[in-house]
Structure formats: structure tokens, C-alpha cells
Design an enzyme around this catalytic site. Structure first.
Site, PDB file in Angstrom:
ATOM      1  N   GLY A 153       0.847  -1.192   0.000  1.00  0.00           N
ATOM      2  CA  GLY A 153       0.000   0.000   0.000  1.00  0.00           C
ATOM      3  C   GLY A 153       0.877   1.233   0.000  1.00  0.00           C
ATOM      4  N   ARG A 154       1.529   1.451   1.163  1.00  0.00           N
ATOM      5  CA  ARG A 154       2.334   2.655   1.362  1.00  0.00           C
ATOM      6  C   ARG A 154       3.359   2.884   0.251  1.00  0.00           C
ATOM      7  NH1 ARG A 154       3.236   4.564   6.517  1.00  0.00           N
ATOM      8  NH2 ARG A 154       2.794   2.482   7.331  1.00  0.00           N
ATOM      9  N   CYS A 159      -8.056  22.286  17.803  1.00  0.00           N
ATOM     10  CA  CYS A 159      -8.044  22.660  19.214  1.00  0.00           C
ATOM     11  C   CYS A 159      -7.475  21.517  20.016  1.00  0.00           C
ATOM     12  CB  CYS A 159      -9.451  22.985  19.678  1.00  0.00           C
ATOM     13  SG  CYS A 159      -9.971  24.521  18.964  1.00  0.00           S
ATOM     14  N   GLU A 160      -6.211  21.298  19.862  1.00  0.00           N
ATOM     15  CA  GLU A 160      -5.556  20.172  20.522  1.00  0.00           C
ATOM     16  C   GLU A 160      -4.053  20.477  20.503  1.00  0.00           C
ATOM     17  OE1 GLU A 160      -7.571  16.818  20.355  1.00  0.00           O
ATOM     18  OE2 GLU A 160      -5.920  15.462  20.754  1.00  0.00           O
ATOM     19  N   TYR A 167      -2.319   6.548   3.891  1.00  0.00           N
ATOM     20  CA  TYR A 167      -2.919   6.652   5.219  1.00  0.00           C
ATOM     21  C   TYR A 167      -3.081   8.101   5.676  1.00  0.00           C
ATOM     22  CZ  TYR A 167      -1.498   1.783   4.934  1.00  0.00           C
ATOM     23  OH  TYR A 167      -1.320   0.493   4.514  1.00  0.00           O
TER      24      TYR A 167
HETATM   25  N1  LLP Z   1      -2.040  -6.179   3.661  1.00  0.00           N
HETATM   26  C1  LLP Z   1      -2.616  -6.175   4.862  1.00  0.00           C
HETATM   27  C2  LLP Z   1      -3.363  -7.331   5.309  1.00  0.00           C
HETATM   28  C3  LLP Z   1      -2.487  -5.057   5.693  1.00  0.00           C
HETATM   29  O1  LLP Z   1      -3.049  -5.056   6.892  1.00  0.00           O
HETATM   30  C4  LLP Z   1      -1.745  -3.928   5.224  1.00  0.00           C
HETATM   31  C5  LLP Z   1      -1.635  -2.742   6.044  1.00  0.00           C
HETATM   32  C6  LLP Z   1      -1.183  -3.980   3.945  1.00  0.00           C
HETATM   33  C7  LLP Z   1      -1.342  -5.122   3.187  1.00  0.00           C
HETATM   34  C8  LLP Z   1      -0.399  -2.832   3.353  1.00  0.00           C
HETATM   35  O2  LLP Z   1       0.739  -2.542   4.091  1.00  0.00           O
HETATM   36  P1  LLP Z   1       1.751  -1.408   3.541  1.00  0.00           P
HETATM   37  O3  LLP Z   1       2.383  -1.919   2.270  1.00  0.00           O
HETATM   38  O4  LLP Z   1       0.969  -0.173   3.318  1.00  0.00           O
HETATM   39  O5  LLP Z   1       2.740  -1.263   4.627  1.00  0.00           O
HETATM   40  N2  LLP Z   1      -2.249   3.402   9.241  1.00  0.00           N
HETATM   41  C9  LLP Z   1      -0.886   2.943   9.415  1.00  0.00           C
HETATM   42  C10 LLP Z   1      -0.596   1.743   8.560  1.00  0.00           C
HETATM   43  C11 LLP Z   1      -1.501   0.596   8.846  1.00  0.00           C
HETATM   44  C12 LLP Z   1      -1.230  -0.564   7.945  1.00  0.00           C
HETATM   45  C13 LLP Z   1      -2.336  -1.516   8.017  1.00  0.00           C
HETATM   46  N3  LLP Z   1      -2.186  -2.637   7.188  1.00  0.00           N
HETATM   47  C14 LLP Z   1       0.054   4.087   9.068  1.00  0.00           C
HETATM   48  O6  LLP Z   1      -0.404   5.167   8.750  1.00  0.00           O
HETATM   49  O7  LLP Z   1       1.269   3.923   9.161  1.00  0.00           O
END
Ligand code: LLP
Length: 485
Positions: free
Chosen positions: A339-340, A408-409, A437
């Protein structure tokens, strides 16, 4: 890491520009701070994909998410091509759309051949509306509702089963669907000739028991995790699934965490997963897909040093191929779901600078017109970001300030100790690496409307998420008659 001008004065901006090491370099987006098309033009102004950032803010308002299409496409292509190059079997990259789930981003990822990983009925609905083919959609989640499961089954997407409760619910729903006949539970106006949703195509999510060094909240692979089956239950789960004619279990899945810079945890994971493949055979299951999840980190600051997309993919492919050779297993279809690292670097958030507060000898706060509602990551995970001033790219860096949001935090601080040129109200602050995200975790805290988002390519900017209005903010409100004043 700040570039020093021959005069000895530190200059901002340029040190963050994409590094074109040679003419043929194909930079890995997750190793850059700014989008690949970022340039400085007219000496002082930041442009992305040929669009002047300050002009975009004038045109579309502030704050503004600016998504560089080329950077996103390049990341998709690098994942896809790396699997083609380093893996001898079939492969499929899925975009973990929780990073930013909306029509435009799903459509771009799908047009590059990626599938989509979704984690809720809402994400699933969005991916389907974007035109993504159901056979490339995978539904995750540790507590999917019956409605979500039914939507997934009837849409024909693959369900990544997470726990016993879900498996039993799936068998139950399949029983109901079966007794109603193929397509019996579909909407009245859906075509009656649509294929039977049975057997339900599933994968099994297991917790691999692998530790990795990342923030506690974004770690999921260690045994004490809410996600996935306990690997000690492996035999029991495989036996149960192999006895269900309404379930077609095609593979195993695991995800160990996010923003990971080491390659070893994913290599260990790949090796463990091949053992699961081997064990599945002993229980009469023919498993042909293996999904190693996502997790590759990105460069948020100069000191972050993640492997490139290609290095990460290669490391995993090598382990899977070696382990399969040792076990004498055919190569599974290999899936991953980043994702990221696909989208974070492709986007920046542009804000307008407003008030400031100088506390002598202590700190200078410079406030922007957004904050924890459009980027909750600093307050949630203490995430660190870098910023430039889009209209002062070549000005000397003369002040260290704290960028404060407008909520406001007291904790609503986007960046502590940002090194910037002297700023004035009206300057445009650009925070980098905000594609993952940020919008997807944005809120209306303090009733701030969510910002707009534009996608830029070849000097053109297109709105893909409209700025919320005050009317939008009260759309779900109702005022019961007896409360009217
Ligand atoms: N697959 C599953 C089952 C996941 O739970 C996640 C992310 C991904 C793939 C993708 O992971 P990535 O390639 O994006 O690292 N909100 C947090 C990140 C939470 C990730 C949740 N799961 C942040 O802003 O850092």
C-alpha cells in the site's frame, strides 16, 4: 543533509528533489522524498508534473492533496516488472487500498494490471464502482459482517478468511445461497444468468509469529495479533476447510507489518509460508496461491533508507523459489499487497501558512490551515515528515520552526523542528510523502471539511476528490422536532 551554497548559506528545496543518478535511472519511488516529476522552475517555485504548486492551490483551494500520476504508475510498474523478472511462476500484485481507497486511485492501480485488496464493504464497493474486475479483488478483515461477506460472495471476489467465526459464517451463508439456487440472493434487477457464487473462493490468513521493527500499532505478524489463525491450529483449519464442498480454498495469506526497512522478516515469512503450502497437501488441500502481504517502507526523511521495490520483490522471490525447490513443490502463484510504497511518495499536501507564535528561547510555531484531520499520522504514530515552501524553493534555510495544525488540541503538531526559509502568511507549505494513510484516515475533527485532491500529469490537473463543504458536514445531521430552538 541540507545542501550548502558556495556562499555558505543553506538552501532549501533542491536537496529533496528526486535523484536522477543517471539518464537511465528508474528511481524507486519509495526511496525518494518528493514525487518523481518534482522540479524547481522560475528559480523559486515547485512544480509537480508540470503544474505549479502555488497555482494549483489558487485554483483548487487549500489545503490540497496533489497526487503525481507518474510516480504512482511507476511504482505499480516496478512491482509488476520485478515479479516478472525475478519469479518464474505466476504473480499478481494487489494494491492495499486501505492506504488510499477512492475511485481514481483504484482505477489507476487496476489500469496498471494490479488487483485490489479491500478491508470493508465500503472499500469493496468503491473498487467495484471503479470498474475493478472482481476476480482481482481480495477482501480482508478480522471481523467482516455478514452483509460484507454476502456482498463479497455475490460479487465473486476472493475472501481472505481470518478466523473460525468467519469460516463457520461462510459455510452457513453458502448453505443458504445453495438452497436458494445459484444467484438466489442477488438483487432483483441483477442479471439472472450471473454465475453461481458457490463454491466461495477463499484464502486463509495465518499469523506467522514473525517480529519486525516497526511501530507497535502497525505490526501484525507477531503471535499476539488480532489478525489471522493461530499457526498452531493449522492442521485443524486445513482439515475443516478441506471438508467443506462450498469453500474453495486457493491459498494462504500473511502480513507482518508496515513501514519495514529490513528484508529479512519478509524472507523468513516467505520460507514459513512455503512450509504451510507443503502442510496443506498433507490435509488434502491443493493450495496454489501464496500472498506475502505488504509492508515495504518508504523514505519520509533523509535518514530513512528502505530497499528499492525491486530489491524487496527479488528477496522474496528468491526465498519462495529456493524453498519450493527444497520441498519439491510446484511454484505457487505469488501475490503481494503493498500500500504505502505504491502511493505515499506520489502525493504531497499543500497548506497555506497563517499565524505564527514566537516564544523567545523556546520555540516558534508556524500554523497551517489543516493538521491532524487531514494527516493524523504524527499524532497517532509520532510519524516524522519533511516539508518545503513551494514558493521559496531556493531561499536560504534560516529558521527552525514547529509546524502546528489548526485543531483545538495541543498535540496537533505536523512537524517538530522543520528547517525552513523565513515564512510569511500566505506562503505555501508542502508536506511530502502524504499519499498513504492520510486521506484514508482523515476525519472531520473540529468540523473541518476534508480537503480536495487533484491528480497531476503532463501539466494538467484533474480534481478526483472534491473539497467538502459546510453543507456536506451537516448532511447526516437531523434535528428532531422537539429539539428545535
Ligand atoms: N495487507 C494487509 C493485510 C495489511 O493489513 C496492510 C496494512 C497492507 C497489506 C499494506 O501494508 P503497507 O504496504 O501499506 O505497509 N495506518 C498505518 C498503517 C496501517 C497498515 C495496516 N495494514 C500508518 O499510517 O502507518
Amino acid at each position: 543533509m541540507v545542501s550548502t551554497h558556495p556562499t555558505g548559506v543553506q538552501h532549501s528545496g533542491s536537496q529533496y528533489l528526486p535523484q536522477r543518478r543517471d539518464i537511465n535511472a528508474n528511481p524507486s519511488p519509495n526511496q525518494e522524498l518528493l514525487p518523481l516529476t518534482a522540479r524547481v522552475h522560475n528559480h523559486d517555485s515547485l512544480e509537480i508534473a508540470g503544474c505549479d504548486v502555488t497555482t494549483l492551490v489558487e485554483q483548487f483551494g487549500s489545503p490540497l492533496y496533489i497526487l503525481d500520476e507518474e510516480t504512482l504508475r511507476s511504482a505499480c510498474q516496478q512491482y509488476r516488472d520485478a515479479f516478472k523478472q525475478h519469479y518464474k511462476g505466476e504473480s499478481q500484485v494487489l494494491y492495499a487500498s486501505k492506504a488510499w481507497n477512492c475511485l481514481a486511485v483504484c482505477a489507476i492501480a487496476a489500469s496498471e494490471g494490479l488487483g485490489i485488496d479491500v478491508v470493508s464493504g465500503g472499500e469493496l464497493y468503491t473498487a467495484l464502482q471503479a470498474g475493478v474486475s472482481p476476480n482481482k479483488i481480495y477482501l480482508h478483515g478480522n471481523n467482516k459482517s455478514r452483509e460484507e461477506l454476502v456482498l463479497a460472495i455475490e460479487s465473486g471476489v476472493t475472501i481472505v478468511a481470518d478466523n473460525w467465526y468467519e469460516l463457520r459464517t461462510l459455510v452457513e451463508i453458502a448453505g443458504e445461497q445453495g438452497s436458494r439456487g445459484a444467484g438466489g440472493a442477488r438483487e432483483v434487477n441483477s442479471p439472472s444468468s450471473s454465475p453461481s457464487p458457490l463454491p466461495i473462493r477463499i484464502m486463509l490468513r495465518l499469523t506467522p509469529g514473525i517480529e519486525c521493527h516497526t511501530h507497535e500499532y502497525i505490526r501484525t505478524g507477531h503471535l499476539d495479533s488480532k489478525f489471522g489463525f493461530d499457526p498452531n491450529d493449522l492442521g485443524e483449519v486445513f482439515t475443516f476447510v478441506s471438508q467443506q464442498p462450498t469453500l474453495n480454498c486457493v491459498g494462504v495469506h500473511a502480513h507482518i507489518g508496515s513501514q519495514i526497512f529490513e528484508r529479512q522478516p519478509h524472507q523468513d515469512l516467505a520460507a514459513v509460508m512455503v512450509q504451510w503450502l507443503r502442510d496443506a497437501g498433507k490435509y488434502g488441500l491443493n493450495i496454489t496461491e501464496l500472498n506475502v502481504g505488504g509492508g515495504l517502507g518508504i523514505k519520509y526523511t533523509e535518514s530513512d533508507d528502505p530497499p528499492s521495490i525491486e530489491e524487496w520483490v527479488k528477496a522474496i522471490c528468491e526465498v519462495v523459489q529456493e524453498a519450493c525447490a527444497v520441498e519439491n513443490l510446484p511454484l505457487p502463484k505469488l501475490l503481494s499487497e503493498p500500500g504505502r510504497s505504491l502511493i505515499a511518495t506520489a502525493c504531497v499536501t499543500a497548506y497555506t501558512i497563517g499565524s505564527s507564535k514566537v516564544i523567545p528561547e523556546i520555540r516558534t510555531y508556524v500554523a497551517i490551515d489543516g493538521g491532524m484531520s487531514d494527516n493524523p499520522r504524527p499524532i497517532t504514530y509520532q510519524s516524522v515528515y519533511r516539508a518545503v515552501v513551494a514558493n521559496k524553493m531556493s531561499y536560504p534555510l534560516t529558521q527552525t520552526v514547529t509546524i502546528a495544525g489548526k485543531h483545538c488540541e495541543s498535540g496537533d503538531i505536523l512537524i517538530k523542528n522543520a528547517l525552513l526559509p523565513k515564512t510569511e502568511p500566505g506562503d505555501i507549505l508542502v508536506v511530502m510523502g502524504t499519499g498513504a494513510y492520510n486521506y484514508s484516515m482523515a476525519s472531520n475533527y473540529n468540523r473541518l471539511p476534508r480537503p480536495a485532491a487533484v491528480v497531476v500529469a503532463n501539466g494538467e490537473a484533474n480534481l478526483f476528490l472534491q473539497r467538502e463543504t459546510y453543507q456536506d458536514l451537516i448532511r447526516q445531521d437531523s434535528l428532531p422536532e422537539r429539539l428545535k430552538i
